[in-house]
Every structure is written in structure tokens, then in C-alpha cells.
Design an enzyme around this catalytic site. Structure first.
Site, PDB file in Angstrom:
ATOM      1  N   CYS A  47      -0.379  -1.146  14.822  1.00 57.55           N
ATOM      2  CA  CYS A  47      -0.301   0.176  14.198  1.00 57.55           C
ATOM      3  C   CYS A  47      -1.082   1.172  15.043  1.00 57.55           C
ATOM      4  CB  CYS A  47      -0.880   0.099  12.786  1.00 57.55           C
ATOM      5  SG  CYS A  47      -0.919   1.685  11.933  1.00 57.55           S
ATOM      6  N   CYS A  50      -4.284   2.501  12.904  1.00 61.02           N
ATOM      7  CA  CYS A  50      -5.467   1.695  12.580  1.00 61.02           C
ATOM      8  C   CYS A  50      -5.670   0.471  13.462  1.00 61.02           C
ATOM      9  CB  CYS A  50      -5.431   1.272  11.118  1.00 61.02           C
ATOM     10  SG  CYS A  50      -4.208  -0.019  10.760  1.00 61.02           S
ATOM     11  N   CYS A  96       2.246   0.143   6.965  1.00 64.45           N
ATOM     12  CA  CYS A  96       1.152  -0.701   7.421  1.00 64.45           C
ATOM     13  C   CYS A  96       0.321  -1.111   6.207  1.00 64.45           C
ATOM     14  CB  CYS A  96       0.295   0.051   8.431  1.00 64.45           C
ATOM     15  SG  CYS A  96      -1.197  -0.841   8.939  1.00 64.45           S
ATOM     16  N   CYS A 121      13.370  -1.469  11.314  1.00 63.77           N
ATOM     17  CA  CYS A 121      13.665  -0.336  12.188  1.00 63.77           C
ATOM     18  C   CYS A 121      12.414   0.545  12.203  1.00 63.77           C
ATOM     19  CB  CYS A 121      14.871   0.394  11.613  1.00 63.77           C
ATOM     20  SG  CYS A 121      15.464   1.758  12.585  1.00 63.77           S
TER      21      CYS A 121
END
Length: 133
Positions: A47, A50, A96, A121
Site C-alpha cells: 500500500c 501505509c 487496505c 483490479c
């Protein structure tokens, strides 16, 4: 996994305007414009907001949809799924699990020759690739 919680001002200071628009406001980057659409580099996708590990290159496949596609997350608890009825269609949003940032959408049963028949996706701008080795 320790949750990452920040104020809107903190996210705006950390992220570029485009990253903020997609990750924090559930935007979408233009198809075929993202950094990782065609990459075949072996590694781990995390991510961008983060740093949590999300996907591995082994699960990435060419779906020709304009965004990086994966058939599964690296672990089942790295992402959360949410019903999304926006834009007049029913979809499943992927976020996330650590910081609740928008990543993209997951689609099932499209006939891809993958072990799960799922297509995560994901917007490239939401990811950072750490090459293996």
C-alpha cells in the site's frame, strides 16, 4: 496488524494530490496510465499510503483491463471488501485492511484462467513495488 489512522490533513500532507484522490477519496486513475499495468517485475506490492503488503507478483496476471490485476491478495486479511453501489452499478470495493485506503475493485466469475477466477483490479497509484532480491 496495527491500524494506521490519520487525519485528513495528515493524509493530504503525506500523499500527492493524485494519490490522495484515489486512495482517500475512492477515485480511479485513467486506464492504461498506471505505472504497474504492464510490469512483470518479481516482487511484493504494498500500500502506497501505509506500506502494508497487499499482493505478490506471482498472483499478477494480464487481464487487458487497463489496471494491474491480481487473482488474490498476499494474505486473506491484507484487504477488506465492501459493497459499492456507486456510479449506478454493483461492485465490490477493495480497501487496505491496515489504513482503510481505497485500492480498486474485485470481480468474480469473468472466466480468467486463474486459480480463483477473481480479478482484483487495483490502481497503480495505490501501490509500491518492492522488487525481489
Amino acid at each position: 496488524m496495527e491500524k494506521v489512522i490519520k487525519s485528513d490533513a495528515e493524509w493530504r500532507a503525506q500523499l500527492s494530490p493524485e494519490e490522495y484522490r484515489v486512495l482517500r477519496q475512492a477515485g480511479t486513475e485513467r486506464p492504461f496510465s498506471g505505472e504497474y499495468v504492464d510490469t512483470k517485475t518479481v516482487g511484493v506490492y504494498s500500500c502506497r499510503a501505509c506500506g502494508a503488503e497487499l499482493f505478490r507478483s506471482e498472483a499478477k496476471f494480464e487481464s487487458h483491463c487497463g489496471w494491474p490485476s491480481f487473482y488474490e491478495p498476499s494474505e486473506s486479511d491484507t484487504v477488506t471488501l465492501h459493497e459499492d453501489d456507486s456510479l449506478g452499478m454493483r461492485r465490490v470495493e477493495v480497501r487496505c485492511a491496515r489504513c482503510d485506503s481505497h485500492l480498486g475493485h474485485v470481480f468474480h466469475g469473468e472466466g480468467y484462467a486463474t486459480p480463483t477466477d477473481d480479478r482484483y483490479c487495483i490502481n497503480s497509484v495505490c501501490l509500491t513495488l518492492q522488487p525481489a532480491g
